[in-house]
Design an enzyme around this catalytic site. Structure first.
Site, PDB file in Angstrom:
ATOM      1  N   SER A 140     -33.740 -76.763 -46.050  1.00 41.73           N
ATOM      2  CA  SER A 140     -34.822 -75.507 -46.266  1.00 41.73           C
ATOM      3  C   SER A 140     -35.619 -76.232 -47.333  1.00 41.73           C
ATOM      4  O   SER A 140     -36.327 -75.673 -48.224  1.00 41.73           O
ATOM      5  CB  SER A 140     -34.053 -74.358 -46.827  1.00 41.73           C
ATOM      6  OG  SER A 140     -33.327 -73.799 -46.141  1.00 41.73           O
ATOM      7  N   GLU A 143     -32.730 -71.082 -44.420  1.00 42.47           N
ATOM      8  CA  GLU A 143     -31.252 -70.899 -44.071  1.00 42.47           C
ATOM      9  C   GLU A 143     -30.796 -69.859 -44.931  1.00 42.47           C
ATOM     10  O   GLU A 143     -29.733 -69.035 -44.319  1.00 42.47           O
ATOM     11  CB  GLU A 143     -30.747 -72.171 -44.521  1.00 42.47           C
ATOM     12  CG  GLU A 143     -31.004 -73.559 -43.757  1.00 42.47           C
ATOM     13  CD  GLU A 143     -30.618 -74.926 -44.056  1.00 42.47           C
ATOM     14  OE1 GLU A 143     -29.541 -75.216 -43.558  1.00 42.47           O
ATOM     15  OE2 GLU A 143     -31.384 -75.261 -44.862  1.00 42.47           O
TER      16      GLU A 143
END
Ligand SMILES: Cc1cc2nc3c(=O)[nH]c(=O)nc-3n(C[C@H](O)[C@H](O)[C@H](O)COP(=O)(O)OP(=O)(O)OC[C@H]3O[C@@H](n4cnc5c(N)ncnc54)[C@H](O)[C@@H]3O)c2cc1C
Lengths: 744, 280
Positions: free
Chosen positions: A510, A705
């Site tokens: 991420s 995420e």
């Protein structure tokens, strides 16, 4: 004709109009078709391999076996267990034995069929716990004689003491399953070779620099003799990192001295899929009578499959990250990463955190049930707060977890939970994540951006991060545009070529918004300074940059003029700045203590389900997602991340399962591997609680995420609430829930 | 490989005699077999039946409603003609998605003889007949006898399905089709049930049900056993029916579901179908 600059070659409009050109659409002059012969056995010795008939087939240009390729020690992680083609032993169904490059698809197929192989089948091992037993077949003698390339053991605080003190203890064996990432675009690549430039591979990979390093090592070449060009990526979710197909395409191109394209069909893609690492958790959590969580104790078994892809990082994440949501007074994790004769497993969105949170959030609900406490209350009592340092060392400059819980209770109507009709249930789950992770590459972290002023006054921003459809390009354009006061549409974001663009660690964990976004911001600021000093030099002191134009007194000048000024003074060179963002993080130490990310996003989700008690079928009827991701840079794309993640999570919990028996995928088609459709997804209400994080670009934290992490827990808790039966094994398919309801 | 499009049944039958042609209608089974079911060899011709008028519509006869084999799922659920067969309409509407429904034919569903076929199930409950045409003329047989097992039918070399005939007494009865699957749209049946019942005053005069995907082929009970459907079914009677149909199932365990789960679903869905036609 389109006059407006497209924001990125991979942007939404191009995709909708069918303009995007994927690797499948590319065709290089002289390109050959590559195909791979794969092992039909999960574990076998190659007794005889004869490719002479294949070589004789008309149209066949190259046939390679393990004898024809180098055998250097290499692999994408520190566990170097890769080969290019198998020499004496195959370790899983789909393991690569030989490869063919031919003028036509038909010739390549014919050649593959003409290769003669004799195998001596060997006993296989398919379960991580069995793989650890003495006497189990050993996969990689030199790396792990006990089939266990990695062990994790960490403890913080005194778990044994808290076990004595705990008034409520809940535990269980939870399992997360193999999930096929479900990328629309199957795995594929084109490779070419030239003596001057070495290997060039066109491959959808979002970690191309690591791919370059890995493949160079595989061929014994210097790193700069491998170039990875990344075409638009048709979905990855973790499946398109570093792949053997890329290496084999390169080996064929070197042998044939012509470009070679390998594209898997869906069947080959699924049979050889590298799915989400399946994890088994023996988890125990204890609390005191007031509901203060005292300890967490877990043993995790991870099935790496026959080679190490990204499983070490996944199990490390599972063993640590979820602990940083609650104020556990002590925590202990033991992790065993094991080789088996299954196809290698790898990462997928959520990366061990979502899996472990499924178990943790389930057990926390069990504790609430036993204490007779509202599950949201129990969580509120135990969550981490802003300014704290978590049990494993995360420094929380910002944390709106409490606000997330309050908000998700409000918008979901949480108080309804107490008197829902039978077989209706509501569940809550929390999540955290990182925005880039310091230990992904121990050598360095951060991101670099190059910003260039073009002659027409537009800008080009180059980054080492990769656009995956997540909206990275839109975000970077917006960040730079805000700094410079220029229209977003005048900034073209470019990335995905290790030969041209700045170095990138890989777009995973991420990281793109915070890491690359900070780099974009630094570059935009640097360009602003350069423009102002250039303007002062040309026009006189007091010149400034306002709303994307140079201002001097009453006069304003467009950036195209500034571009010309610079070129006139620099032999025609364009005005270019290059900036690197290095995050202020702390590398986790040997005990996994550290501050690995510039900031940490949080989320609280609530799911509402209806379970049909006769069939076990779950329908998710409502879903509420509240996020603390700092400033939201692009709301449409941000919402897209959450919608997609919740849909993916609903699939994961209620139906998706890549079924593997004795190393063989039993459902290698989209017909038999069920993924949800639009009608399986309820209305999803999303709220972003925006607060500025000091370490994010414009105050942003990550989202990709953390949007998936709480979904399995929330739905599992809702199902348990609806049925009174706890689900321990994903997916909680209709049949499993039916069995749970009807078990006595 | 040629694509031939005869304009009459006679022409089709003649062509089937002359050349090695494979009958194709919507192609939604034939052309999507995947690697497990490779296509026919290239020298084979394709005989497309969609241009034969007789196969493309429906007509009322003394026997009942005769539906052409090339009638598509979309036509079945959209057109007025089929209102009298709500179970078939419901089954047609669940087949694939819209794109598939525009191509998938009733005859193809029958000829393909998948144990999980949906439109076959109401046809079984209707005790439909299959009308076949071949070199030696026409013949007709009960659908029950036509479908022999998974992907096995009584279709002979050079024969094609002309139509399916639904008996008069089924038209306009209370009907329902129910399917258990894994997701909300575009799926393969795990178990399905079709029921047609003559209901008056909350009482069933007679009923006929068929179960799909729970045995090698869709099945019904004997007409004798179907007497159990008669009357005002109370909970006990329904449970008995559910148990009886479940006992007659012979489900398999595969990647979609386990045998015992499928069997229990037969019971559940038979009872649900009963409650639905009784308006409960
Ligand atoms: C995405 C997708 C979803 C699907 N979903 C469903 C579903 O939900 N339920 C379901 O039941 N099915 C489903 N199917 C299967 C298929 O659509 C149906 O079985 C359909 O009815 C087949 O009809 P067709 O005209 O396409 O057959 P075709 O593919 O053209 O033919 C199928 C077989 O029937 C033979 N045949 C066709 N017409 C005749 C004739 N007149 N005489 C003799 N033989 C003939 C062919 O030779 C072939 O063997 C699905 C298929 C796809 C691709």
């Amino acid at each position: 004709m389109k006059t407006q600059l497209s924001k990125s070659p991979a942007d939404l409009q191009a995709k909708l109009e069918g303009q995007t050109r994927y690797v499948h659409d590319m065709r290089l002059p002289g390109q050959l078709v590559g195909k791979i012969l794969r092992s039909p056995h999960p574990h076998a010795r190659i007794v005889r391999l004869d490719v002479s008939r294949a070589r004789a087939i008309k149209g066949v240009v190259a046939v390679l076996t393990g004898e024809d390729v180098p055998h250097h020690t290499y692999g994408p992680t520190k566990f170097k267990d890769w080969n290019i083609l198998a020499r004496d032993r195959v370790l899983f169904i789909g393991d690569e034995i030989a490869a063919v490059a031919a003028e036509t698809d038909a010739a390549a197929k014919q050649a593959i069929a003409a290769i003669e192989v004799e195998y001596e089948e060997l006993p296989g091992v398919f379960d991580p716990e069995e793989a650890m037993q003495p006497g189990a077949p050993v996969l990689h003698e030199t790396i792990a004689g006990d089939n266990r390339p990695m062990r994790i053991a960490l403890e913080r605080g005194d778990v044994e003491r808290h076990k004595q003190e705990a008034a409520v203890v809940k535990s269980g064996r939870y399992r997360s399953n193999r999930i096929y990432q479900g990328h629309l675009e199957p795995i594929g690549a084109i490779a070419s070779w030239s003596d001057e430039e070495g290997i060039t591979i066109w491959a959808p990979s979002h970690i191309p620099y690591r791919a370059r390093e890995t493949y160079a090592a595989g061929f014994g070449l210097p790193e700069d003799k491998v170039r990875i060009v990344v075409p638009p990526i048709g979905g990855s979710f973790g499946s398109k990192y570093v792949l053997k197909v890329h290496v084999i395409a390169a080996a064929l191109a070197m042998a044939a001295r012509r470009p070679v394209k390998i594209i898997m069909d869906r069947y080959e893609d699924m049979v050889t899929a590298h799915p989400r690492v399946p994890l088994t958790f023996d988890l125990e959590i204890g609390a005191d009578r007031e509901g203060n969580l005292l300890y967490k104790d877990v043993v995790v078994y991870a099935d790496a499959g026959a080679r190490v892809y990204w499983s070490p990082n996944v199990i490390a994440t599972a063993c640590t990250r979820p602990d940083n949501i609650y104020r556990f007074q002590s925590a202990k994790s033991e992790g065993h990463l094991c080789y088996t004769n299954n196809s290698p497993t790898t990462c997928m969105r959520g990366f061990g955190n979502a899996e472990m949170l499924f178990a943790v959030e389930s057990v926390i609900d069990e504790i609430a049930l036993e204490l007779g406490m509202d599950p949201a209350e129990l969580r509120l009592r135990n969550i981490v707060r802003p300014g704290e340092r978590t049990i494993h060392g995360y420094r929380l400059d910002t944390c709106l977890l409490e606000e997330c819980i309050d908000k998700v209770k409000a918008i979901s109507g949480w108080e309804r939970r107490a008197d829902l009709p039978p077989y209706r249930g509501m569940g809550i789950a929390l999540a955290n994540h990182v925005s880039g992770f310091r230990a992904i590459d121990p050598r360095f972290d951060g991101s670099t951006a190059v910003l260039r002023l073009k002659g027409d006054g537009s800008l080009e921003l180059e980054t080492g991060e990769i656009e995956l459809g997540q909206g990275m390009s839109l975000s970077y354009a917006r960040i730079a545009a805000q700094v410079l006061g220029v229209p977003e549409g005048s900034i073209l974001v470019k990335s995905g070529d290790t030969g041209r663009y700045p170095f990138g660690i890989g777009t995973l964990a991420s990281r793109s918004t915070v890491m690359g976004g900070n780099a974009a911001k630094l570059a935009a600021e640097a360009l602003q300074r350069r423009l102002v000093s250039l303007a002062c030099e040309v026009l006189g002191k007091g010149a400034s940059l306002e709303d994307g134009r140079i201002r001097y007194g009453e006069e304003t000048y467009p950036l195209s003029e500034a571009a010309a000024w610079h070129r006139a003074r620099h032999a025609g060179e364009e005005l270019t700045v290059r900036e690197t963002y290095v995050p202020d993080t702390e590398m986790p130490d040997a005990t996994y203590y550290g501050h690995p990310s510039p900031n940490y996003p949080f989320a609280a989700h609530v799911a509402e389900v209806e379970v049909d008690p006769d069939t076990g079928r779950t329908r998710v009827v409502g879903y509420w997602a509240v996020h603390d991701s700092g400033t939201i840079i692009h709301e449409t794309m941000a919402k897209g991340q959450v919608y997609g993640a919740v849909a993916q999570g609903i699939g994961w919990v209620t139906m998706e399962d890549l079924i593997v028996e004795q190393g063989r995928v039993k459902n290698p088609s989209m017909m038999d591997y069920r993924m949800p459709g639009a009608r399986d997804i309820p209305n999803i209400e999303i709220a972003f609680l925006e607060g500025e994080d000091p370490n994010g670009p414009l105050g942003a934290k990550s989202l990709g995420e953390v949007a998936l992490d709480p979904v399995p827990g929330a739905i599992a808790n809702a199902i348990a609430h609806a049925t009174g039966k706890r689900g321990y094994e994903l997916p909680l398919s209709a049949e499993r829930v039916w069995r749970a309801i009807h078990s006595t | 490989m040629a694509w031939i499009q005869p304009r009459s049944v006679a022409e089709a039958v003649e062509l089937l005699q002359q050349r090695r042609a494979r009958v194709v209608c919507g192609g939604t089974d034939l052309f999507v077999g995947g690697p497990a079911r490779p296509l026919a060899p290239e020298q084979e011709d394709w005989l497309d039946v969609r241009r034969i008028p007789e196969l493309c519509g429906a007509r009322r006869t003394e026997e009942g409603l005769e539906i052409g084999a090339a009638v598509t799922a979309a036509q079945l659920w959209e057109e007025e003609t089929y209102r009298a067969l709500p179970a078939l309409q419901q089954a047609a509407k669940i087949v694939g998605g819209w794109q598939i429904q525009n191509r998938a034919s009733l005859g193809g569903n029958v000829a393909n003889a998948s144990p999980a076929a949906d439109m076959v199930v109401p046809l079984m409950a209707y005790r439909a007949k299959v009308r076949l045409a071949g070199a030696s003329g026409e013949r007709r047989m009960a659908l029950q006898d036509f479908i022999r097992g998974p992907r096995m039918t009584a279709l002979q070399e050079g024969e094609l399905i002309v139509s399916l005939i639904v008996p008069e007494r089924m038209l306009g009865t209370a009907q329902v089709f129910l399917r258990h699957d894994q997701r909300a749209a575009t799926d393969i049946s795990i178990v399905s049930v079709a029921l047609a019942a003559a209901v008056a005053g909350g009482e069933i005069a007679w009923a006929s049900a068929a179960v799909g995907a729970a045995a090698a082929r869709a099945y019904t009970l004997s007409e004798e056993e179907e007497q159990l459907w008669r009357g005002r079914l109370d909970a006990k009677a329904m449970a008995r029916l559910g148990a009886l149909y479940a006992a007659r199932s012979a489900p398999i365990t595969d990647v979609r579901a386990g045998e015992d789960y499928r069997r229990s679903l037969v019971d559940t869905y038979i009872q649900r179908a009963a409650r639905t036609v009784l308006g409960q």
